[in-house]
Scaffold this motif. Structure first.
Motif, PDB file in Angstrom:
ATOM      1  N   VAL A   1     -55.896  43.595 -35.441  1.00  0.00           N
ATOM      2  CA  VAL A   1     -55.922  44.828 -34.637  1.00  0.00           C
ATOM      3  C   VAL A   1     -54.520  45.165 -34.151  1.00  0.00           C
ATOM      4  O   VAL A   1     -54.092  46.339 -34.180  1.00  0.00           O
ATOM      5  CB  VAL A   1     -56.880  44.665 -33.444  1.00  0.00           C
ATOM      6  CG1 VAL A   1     -56.779  45.871 -32.505  1.00  0.00           C
ATOM      7  CG2 VAL A   1     -58.316  44.494 -33.926  1.00  0.00           C
ATOM      8  N   MET A   2     -53.768  44.160 -33.739  1.00  0.00           N
ATOM      9  CA  MET A   2     -52.405  44.379 -33.255  1.00  0.00           C
ATOM     10  C   MET A   2     -51.484  44.834 -34.385  1.00  0.00           C
ATOM     11  O   MET A   2     -50.610  45.687 -34.190  1.00  0.00           O
ATOM     12  CB  MET A   2     -51.894  43.093 -32.601  1.00  0.00           C
ATOM     13  CG  MET A   2     -52.724  42.677 -31.383  1.00  0.00           C
ATOM     14  SD  MET A   2     -52.388  41.009 -30.789  1.00  0.00           S
ATOM     15  CE  MET A   2     -50.813  41.249 -29.969  1.00  0.00           C
ATOM     16  N   TYR A   3     -51.659  44.266 -35.581  1.00  0.00           N
ATOM     17  CA  TYR A   3     -50.912  44.729 -36.752  1.00  0.00           C
ATOM     18  C   TYR A   3     -51.225  46.196 -37.041  1.00  0.00           C
ATOM     19  O   TYR A   3     -50.329  47.008 -37.326  1.00  0.00           O
ATOM     20  CB  TYR A   3     -51.276  43.892 -37.979  1.00  0.00           C
ATOM     21  CG  TYR A   3     -50.298  42.794 -38.325  1.00  0.00           C
ATOM     22  CD1 TYR A   3     -48.999  43.088 -38.726  1.00  0.00           C
ATOM     23  CD2 TYR A   3     -50.688  41.458 -38.282  1.00  0.00           C
ATOM     24  CE1 TYR A   3     -48.107  42.078 -39.065  1.00  0.00           C
ATOM     25  CE2 TYR A   3     -49.805  40.435 -38.612  1.00  0.00           C
ATOM     26  CZ  TYR A   3     -48.511  40.755 -39.005  1.00  0.00           C
ATOM     27  OH  TYR A   3     -47.638  39.758 -39.334  1.00  0.00           O
ATOM     28  N   MET A   4     -52.513  46.544 -36.992  1.00  0.00           N
ATOM     29  CA  MET A   4     -52.926  47.916 -37.262  1.00  0.00           C
ATOM     30  C   MET A   4     -52.304  48.885 -36.270  1.00  0.00           C
ATOM     31  O   MET A   4     -51.897  49.999 -36.629  1.00  0.00           O
ATOM     32  CB  MET A   4     -54.449  48.010 -37.206  1.00  0.00           C
ATOM     33  CG  MET A   4     -55.153  47.308 -38.361  1.00  0.00           C
ATOM     34  SD  MET A   4     -56.865  46.825 -37.953  1.00  0.00           S
ATOM     35  CE  MET A   4     -57.547  48.354 -37.320  1.00  0.00           C
ATOM     36  N   ALA A   5     -52.220  48.467 -35.004  1.00  0.00           N
ATOM     37  CA  ALA A   5     -51.643  49.331 -33.983  1.00  0.00           C
ATOM     38  C   ALA A   5     -50.131  49.455 -34.146  1.00  0.00           C
ATOM     39  O   ALA A   5     -49.563  50.536 -33.954  1.00  0.00           O
ATOM     40  CB  ALA A   5     -51.969  48.783 -32.601  1.00  0.00           C
ATOM     41  N   ARG A   6     -49.500  48.359 -34.519  1.00  0.00           N
ATOM     42  CA  ARG A   6     -48.034  48.357 -34.626  1.00  0.00           C
ATOM     43  C   ARG A   6     -47.544  49.124 -35.843  1.00  0.00           C
ATOM     44  O   ARG A   6     -46.518  49.808 -35.788  1.00  0.00           O
ATOM     45  CB  ARG A   6     -47.536  46.913 -34.681  1.00  0.00           C
ATOM     46  CG  ARG A   6     -46.021  46.777 -34.686  1.00  0.00           C
ATOM     47  CD  ARG A   6     -45.614  45.323 -34.755  1.00  0.00           C
ATOM     48  NE  ARG A   6     -44.173  45.177 -34.847  1.00  0.00           N
ATOM     49  CZ  ARG A   6     -43.555  44.024 -35.075  1.00  0.00           C
ATOM     50  NH1 ARG A   6     -44.257  42.923 -35.227  1.00  0.00           N
ATOM     51  NH2 ARG A   6     -42.234  43.977 -35.151  1.00  0.00           N
ATOM     52  N   THR A   7     -48.270  49.015 -36.961  1.00  0.00           N
ATOM     53  CA  THR A   7     -47.832  49.649 -38.208  1.00  0.00           C
ATOM     54  C   THR A   7     -48.643  50.883 -38.573  1.00  0.00           C
ATOM     55  O   THR A   7     -48.290  51.578 -39.526  1.00  0.00           O
ATOM     56  CB  THR A   7     -47.933  48.644 -39.372  1.00  0.00           C
ATOM     57  OG1 THR A   7     -49.309  48.288 -39.581  1.00  0.00           O
ATOM     58  CG2 THR A   7     -47.144  47.387 -39.065  1.00  0.00           C
ATOM     59  N   THR A   8     -49.732  51.137 -37.831  1.00  0.00           N
ATOM     60  CA  THR A   8     -50.686  52.220 -38.110  1.00  0.00           C
ATOM     61  C   THR A   8     -51.238  52.123 -39.529  1.00  0.00           C
ATOM     62  O   THR A   8     -51.568  53.142 -40.141  1.00  0.00           O
ATOM     63  CB  THR A   8     -50.071  53.620 -37.873  1.00  0.00           C
ATOM     64  OG1 THR A   8     -49.059  53.858 -38.858  1.00  0.00           O
ATOM     65  CG2 THR A   8     -49.502  53.736 -36.481  1.00  0.00           C
ATOM     66  N   THR A   9     -51.347  50.899 -40.038  1.00  0.00           N
ATOM     67  CA  THR A   9     -51.875  50.698 -41.391  1.00  0.00           C
ATOM     68  C   THR A   9     -52.751  49.451 -41.446  1.00  0.00           C
ATOM     69  O   THR A   9     -52.686  48.582 -40.574  1.00  0.00           O
ATOM     70  CB  THR A   9     -50.740  50.519 -42.421  1.00  0.00           C
ATOM     71  OG1 THR A   9     -50.005  49.325 -42.111  1.00  0.00           O
ATOM     72  CG2 THR A   9     -49.819  51.714 -42.444  1.00  0.00           C
TER      73      THR A   9
END
Length: 355
Positions: free
Chosen positions: A264-272
């Motif tokens: 979830v944190m990766y998704m938020a940081r990279t929007t991917t």
């Protein structure tokens, strides 16, 4: 009739033995034991890590100047550390129990891909973006459960079971995403996790909350005591009434949950969401845990040390980046640090084992 020789009289015995005790093996052993306890104490280990972190900051300021010391750069370090840190907290429990998990990076990738598929995002648009978060957490936990069942009940070695999960999860992520990058479209999700509270990024707050909860779980609950007991001696733990297999399965589910949150944190940081997320994340997490003072053989774990280990590696990476050093040099430096930490652990263990 016997006559006491002067060497056996009370006065002479006291003086002679007092002189010999100064250099006796027993005295030396006592001194070594005290030194071993000093090396092994949590306070000493934490102080050493704090000193190392301060030294890195001094080096960063000396080589990077104002760029390194700026508040924005400190936030950059903390954001980078937050994702690795969440996984490392979960990894601390597994390693403290005597296990290992090589699949965390692949689980993060699979969780991010599954949570950003067109179907998942469409359902989230029709309800709430929390559905994407729940999907990532559920996928991560399910992968952890598979690892736990294979290790605890299937009696596979943790190295083999998690290596298989590494290959399978990464491959499944590539199949689902068709080797494409999936864009997060929900602005509510991006605004929430990409925002900040009182100037502190939400990702950093999540890491801090996870670290505090992890510390409480490991040090103040029966769950933590059972984890350390299994790592110290699984057979003794079983004889003491601990369900070793069930506890082991729980630990891998906990780490899988941490991987889902990291996704979830990766998704938020990279929007991917992509199958390339989390590459070599397992090495960074294991390194941070080992540097922090958790024994690879199990039986001892420290969340505080893990957090400091994560910050040390994040700061080191930032210093190298600001000085335009390539990733190969960073990898060499990390390798040297890991070897030094393991050698220090072995030295402390040998000192504690010596009479």
């Amino acid at each position: 009739m016997s006559v006491d020789s002067p060497s056996t009289t009370p006065g002479h015995r006291s003086e002679a033995e007092g002189t010999q005790e100064m250099g006796s093996p027993a005295a030396q052993g006592s001194s070594a034991s005290a030194l071993s306890r000093l090396y092994a104490s949590p306070a000493t280990r934490s102080l050493g890590l704090v000193i190392a972190l301060v030294v890195l900051f001094v080096v960063g300021v000396a080589t990077g100047g104002e760029r390194f010391g700026s508040f924005d750069n400190v936030l950059t370090i903390l954001r980078y550390a937050s994702i690795i840190g969440v996984v490392s907290v979960g990894m601390t429990f597994v390693i403290a129990s005597g296990g290992i998990d090589l699949s965390v990076g692949a689980i993060v990738a699979l969780s991010s891909v599954w949570a950003t598929t067109l179907a998942t995002q469409t359902m989230a648009e029709n309800s709430h973006w929390i559905l994407m978060v729940g999907t990532a957490l559920l996928v991560g936990s399910a992968c952890g459960l598979v690892n736990g069942l294979l290790i605890a009940y299937g009696r596979l070695a943790p190295f083999i079971a998690t290596l298989a999960m590494l290959a399978a999860a990464r491959g499944l992520a590539e199949i689902i995403a068709q080797r494409r990058t999936q864009i997060v479209r929900d602005r509510g999700f991006i605004d929430f996790f990409g925002g900040s509270v009182l100037g502190i990024p939400v990702l950093v707050i999540i890491f801090a909350v996870v670290a505090v909860l992890g510390w409480i779980l490991l040090n103040r609950t029966t769950f933590g005591r059972r984890t350390l007991a299994i790592g110290g001696n699984p057979e003794a733990a079983r004889l003491a009434g601990i369900d070793v297999r069930r506890q082991t399965a729980y630990l891998y589910v906990l780490l899988g949950l941490a991987c889902g949150l990291a996704a979830v944190m990766y998704m938020a940081r990279t929007t991917t969401g992509t199958s390339t997320h989390g590459q070599l994340l397992e090495l960074d997490a294991i390194a941070a845990v080992v540097i922090g003072g958790t024994l690879l053989s199990g039986g001892r774990g420290t969340i505080v040390g893990t957090v400091l280990g994560v910050l040390i590696f994040a700061t080191l990476t930032n210093v190298f980046t600001l000085n335009n050093l390539d990733t190969s040099t960073q990898a060499v430096a990390k390798g040297v640090i890991i070897v030094a930490a393991v050698l220090l652990q072995q030295r402390v263990a040998s000192r504690r084992a010596s009479p």
